[in-house]
Design a protein around this motif. Structure first.
Motif, PDB file in Angstrom:
ATOM      1  N   PHE A 171     -30.919  44.113 -81.581  1.00  0.00           N
ATOM      2  CA  PHE A 171     -30.742  43.069 -82.590  1.00  0.00           C
ATOM      3  C   PHE A 171     -29.478  42.264 -82.279  1.00  0.00           C
ATOM      4  N   TYR A 201     -20.941  48.552 -85.827  1.00  0.00           N
ATOM      5  CA  TYR A 201     -21.224  49.869 -86.424  1.00  0.00           C
ATOM      6  C   TYR A 201     -20.080  50.336 -87.305  1.00  0.00           C
ATOM      7  N   TYR A 220     -20.162  48.198 -90.456  1.00  0.00           N
ATOM      8  CA  TYR A 220     -21.347  48.525 -91.258  1.00  0.00           C
ATOM      9  C   TYR A 220     -21.182  49.883 -91.933  1.00  0.00           C
ATOM     10  N   CYS A 273     -20.551  52.614 -96.919  1.00  0.00           N
ATOM     11  CA  CYS A 273     -20.076  53.737 -97.726  1.00  0.00           C
ATOM     12  C   CYS A 273     -19.311  53.273 -98.956  1.00  0.00           C
ATOM     13  N   ASP A 281     -34.379  54.515 -82.980  1.00  0.00           N
ATOM     14  CA  ASP A 281     -34.712  53.716 -81.802  1.00  0.00           C
ATOM     15  C   ASP A 281     -36.154  53.207 -81.856  1.00  0.00           C
ATOM     16  N   ALA A 287     -37.748  52.407 -84.514  1.00  0.00           N
ATOM     17  CA  ALA A 287     -37.747  51.258 -85.421  1.00  0.00           C
ATOM     18  C   ALA A 287     -37.189  50.034 -84.716  1.00  0.00           C
ATOM     19  N   ALA A 288     -36.150  50.248 -83.887  1.00  0.00           N
ATOM     20  CA  ALA A 288     -35.562  49.124 -83.157  1.00  0.00           C
ATOM     21  C   ALA A 288     -36.562  48.573 -82.137  1.00  0.00           C
ATOM     22  N   SER A 334     -36.194  44.945 -88.443  1.00  0.00           N
ATOM     23  CA  SER A 334     -34.766  44.829 -88.711  1.00  0.00           C
ATOM     24  C   SER A 334     -34.372  45.428 -90.059  1.00  0.00           C
ATOM     25  N   TRP A 350     -34.596  49.155 -89.934  1.00  0.00           N
ATOM     26  CA  TRP A 350     -33.507  49.661 -89.087  1.00  0.00           C
ATOM     27  C   TRP A 350     -32.186  49.662 -89.858  1.00  0.00           C
ATOM     28  N   LEU A 351     -31.901  48.565 -90.556  1.00  0.00           N
ATOM     29  CA  LEU A 351     -30.651  48.498 -91.331  1.00  0.00           C
ATOM     30  C   LEU A 351     -30.628  49.572 -92.417  1.00  0.00           C
ATOM     31  N   ALA A 352     -31.792  49.796 -93.038  1.00  0.00           N
ATOM     32  CA  ALA A 352     -31.856  50.828 -94.081  1.00  0.00           C
ATOM     33  C   ALA A 352     -31.580  52.199 -93.477  1.00  0.00           C
ATOM     34  N   VAL A 362     -29.875  52.946 -90.757  1.00  0.00           N
ATOM     35  CA  VAL A 362     -28.478  53.109 -90.346  1.00  0.00           C
ATOM     36  C   VAL A 362     -27.596  53.271 -91.586  1.00  0.00           C
ATOM     37  N   PHE A 363     -27.914  52.524 -92.625  1.00  0.00           N
ATOM     38  CA  PHE A 363     -27.197  52.681 -93.898  1.00  0.00           C
ATOM     39  C   PHE A 363     -27.334  54.125 -94.395  1.00  0.00           C
ATOM     40  N   ALA A 418     -25.213  56.556 -92.451  1.00  0.00           N
ATOM     41  CA  ALA A 418     -23.816  56.568 -92.892  1.00  0.00           C
ATOM     42  C   ALA A 418     -23.719  57.289 -94.230  1.00  0.00           C
ATOM     43  N   GLY A 419     -24.689  57.025 -95.107  1.00  0.00           N
ATOM     44  CA  GLY A 419     -24.660  57.609 -96.448  1.00  0.00           C
ATOM     45  C   GLY A 419     -24.809  59.114 -96.432  1.00  0.00           C
ATOM     46  N   PHE A 466     -21.292  54.250 -80.616  1.00  0.00           N
ATOM     47  CA  PHE A 466     -21.651  53.571 -81.868  1.00  0.00           C
ATOM     48  C   PHE A 466     -21.901  54.569 -82.987  1.00  0.00           C
ATOM     49  N   GLN A 470     -18.547  55.616 -84.134  1.00  0.00           N
ATOM     50  CA  GLN A 470     -17.917  54.554 -84.941  1.00  0.00           C
ATOM     51  C   GLN A 470     -18.480  54.570 -86.355  1.00  0.00           C
ATOM     52  N   LEU A 471     -19.796  54.615 -86.414  1.00  0.00           N
ATOM     53  CA  LEU A 471     -20.457  54.602 -87.730  1.00  0.00           C
ATOM     54  C   LEU A 471     -19.950  55.745 -88.597  1.00  0.00           C
ATOM     55  N   SER A 485     -17.226  55.717 -91.763  1.00  0.00           N
ATOM     56  CA  SER A 485     -17.692  56.232 -93.056  1.00  0.00           C
ATOM     57  C   SER A 485     -16.693  57.242 -93.590  1.00  0.00           C
TER      58      SER A 485
END
Lengths: 85, 588
Positions: free
Chosen positions: A45, A54, A57, A62, B363, B365-366, B371, B374-376, B378-379, B382-383, B454, B457-458, B462
């Motif tokens: 994307f 990342y 985001y 959070c 992956d 989904a990607a 999109s 995928w965002l959901a 990744v969210f 993190a959650g 990544f 990082q995520l 968080s």
């Protein structure tokens, strides 16, 4: 372990150790961002190409998660523990 | 020479003997059951199928393919771990229920026809129920009853679907179904209830936290993952599942953040994790189905590890609410370590099992350029780190010291947690092992530099968010309270329904009784009783009046009434009137 070590000092009773953990966290954050330019990306994307996507985001997700849960969801759904009794 | 015994048979028949044994023999026997069953299973060839002709249908009580094998392997492993864990909890009820429950799940994954499938599917519900009721508290009784009601409803929907489907297809073989008719929608929803889809999920967050210490370990592994298997078998590539899954990953984490009961936090995160599997099944590519199966495998291990650690905390302290816990790393350091490994795995830290399985789904989904999904996802990743990865270990073992000074968990619990923790790391370090048992050949490399970076990082940012929110005091303090969820509909709704029915139907009933019994019948009886006397008085009055000095009409009527009531008239007055009536008819 028995009651005799009730007064024993444990790792996180010392505030310095807690500080060390925090510094470790902050240090690793800086390192993770610093490494990004050296890593070959293969994004699916467009937004993945921007620097620190990342990290941002994850952080924003959070914070939003907690704020929404605390200020929107909790007032709606919180009840006394004996609500159903 | 017996070549093969199906796992379900070994588990269920084996379970029946457990109460007859005592002491070490019993422990050894229970540990042997999954091992023996596993021995038979690894010798079973892919493609093995038993066929029996039954009432004109082809029953296939046992069928092996690569999809069922993944679930078969992990169900064996987790039942072994669960048995080790519960060895220090001496409860025959839980042992038998746990073994029958695991056996039912194995029966489902190796069922080759819809009939066998449904029978084992229902046995899952019945056996799981005892793991909830075995806690023997009022709350667990009520939760178990609600669990039963929801699953009976789900079972009926599924059965209706299966019956319609069989009459459509003229076959009971179990394979790809796909959404295309009312029958298939019923099957889809029936399975969805067991998979804890959004709005249908509350049986899980309601009942699992009320189950026994050991029961929760079994429960967290089987019901939802059996549903994952069933959907992967019958509805792969169904687009609806992508959206259901995406919602499932995202919404429970909000509830998890404000939930006080730690095992309920884990229940919400269980739904979140099953959401990833739903997305994988919905996408329906080889990568995504592999991802769903791999994630189920990894998830069962780390989720039960987390339930085991919280169970151990509950076993020792008697508390499970975050408000009552904290600082337990001092007295339960091993449990704290194992819990942290489980927490790292569910958060998908590199070198843990969650990393190598969850990334396959994300992956996939990607790859499909989805999109929003995928965002959901990744969210949600993190959650989940936020509430399961940090909140669980932090509030139980670190954070504010609640002052519990207890013994470390019993040895059997530590061994069980140790085995699960070992597999969490082993699968993460050596993903080839997991990939080699997946349904399709795997061409996926989890450890690329960018992927690892990544993900870190995520997760670390968080963690930063958690730290800053906690230090600033914004992080919602745990409160002694419960949070409403859609089970409100049947928990309060049930009562409301009862009251509405009570008020409306019983009111109709009461007024009908008042009108009919109280007034109409009394009136009728009075009317019938008085009619002859009154009629006689009316007819005879003119004669009496002229004939002699009679008392007034009222007195005569009263006299006649008295005579009528005391049966003074030798013949029924009504009879006379009838006779007169017929005489008149005859004459005229």
């Amino acid at each position: 372990m028995g009651p005799e070590d009730k007064d024993k000092k444990h790792m996180f009773d010392n505030p310095k150790n807690v500080q060390k953990v925090l510094y470790g966290l902050f240090g690793s954050l800086v390192l993770l961002l610093a490494l990004e330019p050296f890593v070959h990306k293969h994004p699916y994307f467009a937004w993945e190409e921007s620097f620190g996507f990342y990290a941002i985001y994850g952080f924003v997700a959070c914070v939003l998660l907690v704020l929404v849960a605390k200020y929107v969801l909790r007032p709606l759904v919180k009840r006394e523990e004996d609500y159903y009794d | 020479m017996i070549e093969f015994i199906p796992p379900a048979f070994i588990y269920m028949v084996g379970a029946l003997l457990v109460p007859l044994l005592r002491g070490r023999v019993k422990s050894a026997y229970m540990l042997l059951l999954p091992l023996v069953s596993f021995f038979f299973l690894i010798n079973a060839q892919v493609g093995t199928a038993w066929e029996i002709n039954f009432l004109g249908f082809e029953l296939v009580p046992f069928k092996v393919d690569r999809l069922s094998l993944v679930f078969g392997y992990i169900f064996h492993l987790i039942s072994l771990i669960g048995i080790i864990y519960t060895l220090s909890i001496k409860s025959d009820l839980e042992y038998v229920a746990g073994l029958v429950y695991a056996g039912s799940a194995l029966g489902v994954v190796f069922a080759g026809d819809l009939f066998t499938f449904f029978v084992f599917w229902e046995m899952l519900t019945v056996s799981a129920l005892w793991l909830i009721w075995a806690k023997r508290t009022k709350a667990s009784q009520a939760a178990g009853f609600r669990y039963l009601m929801v699953h009976v409803f789900g079972g009926l929907v599924l059965m209706a679907g299966i019956i319609m489907y069989i009459s459509e297809q003229k076959s009971i073989s179990l394979g790809f179904i796909g959404l295309h008719s009312p029958a298939t929608y019923c099957i889809f929803i029936g399975m969805g209830i067991n998979a804890a889809w959004p709005l249908l999920h509350t049986w899980l967050t309601d009942a699992y936290p009320e189950s026994t210490v050991g029961g929760a370990v079994f429960l967290s592994a089987f019901t939802t993952k059996t549903a994952v298997y069933a959907l992967a078998r019958t509805f792969p590539g169904t687009e609806e599942l992508i959206w259901i899954g995406a919602v499932m990953t995202a919404f429970p984490i909000f509830f998890a953040v404000i939930e006080n009961d730690m095992r309920r936090v884990l229940s919400y995160s269980l739904i979140n994790q099953v959401g990833f599997m739903m997305v994988g099944i919905g996408i329906g590519t080889e990568l995504s189905i592999n991802g769903a199966a791999a994630h189920a495998f990894a998830h069962i291990l780390y989720k039960s590890l987390l339930f085991m650690s919280m169970g151990a905390v509950m076993f020792r302290t008697g508390k499970i609410n975050a408000t009552d816990l904290g600082g337990l790393y001092k007295s339960m350091p091993w449990t704290a370590l194992f819990c942290s490994i489980g927490a790292a795995s569910i958060s998908a830290f590199p070198l843990t099992s969650g990393f190598v399985s969850k990334s396959m789904v994300i992956d996939a989904a990607a790859h499909g350029h989805m999109s929003i999904v995928w965002l959901a996802l990744v969210f949600a990743s993190a959650g989940v780190f936020h509430h399961s990865g940090i909140k669980i270990p932090f509030f139980a073992f670190f954070g504010h010291d609640a002052g519990h000074r207890v013994k470390e968990a019993p040895a059997s619990m530590l061994i069980a947690m140790g085995i699960a923790a070992f597999f969490c790391i082993f699968l993460g370090v050596y993903p080839k092992f997991l990939y080699s048992i997946l349904p399709y050949p795997v061409d996926f490399v989890p450890y690329t530099a960018s992927h690892v970076l990544f993900q870190l990082q995520l997760l670390m940012f968080s963690a930063l968010a958690f730290t800053l929110l906690l230090l600033s005091g914004i992080y919602p303090a745990e409160i002694r309270a419960i949070n409403l969820d859609t089970d409100l509909i049947y928990r309060k709704g049930g009562r409301l329904f009862y009251q509405v029915m009570d008020k409306s139907l019983n009111a109709v009933n009461r007024s009908a009784e008042r009108l009919f019994v109280g007034e109409f019948l009394v009136g009728l009886a009075k009317f019938v009783r008085e009619l002859p006397a009154k009629l006689l008085a009316k007819i005879c009055w003119p004669f009496w009046q002229t004939a002699f000095d009679a008392p007034d009409k009222k007195t005569i009527t009263e006299n006649l009434l008295k005579r009528a009531q005391s049966g003074f008239y030798p013949i029924s007055i009504m009879g006379i009137f009838i006779a007169i009536y017929f005489a008149l008819l005859f004459l005229l």
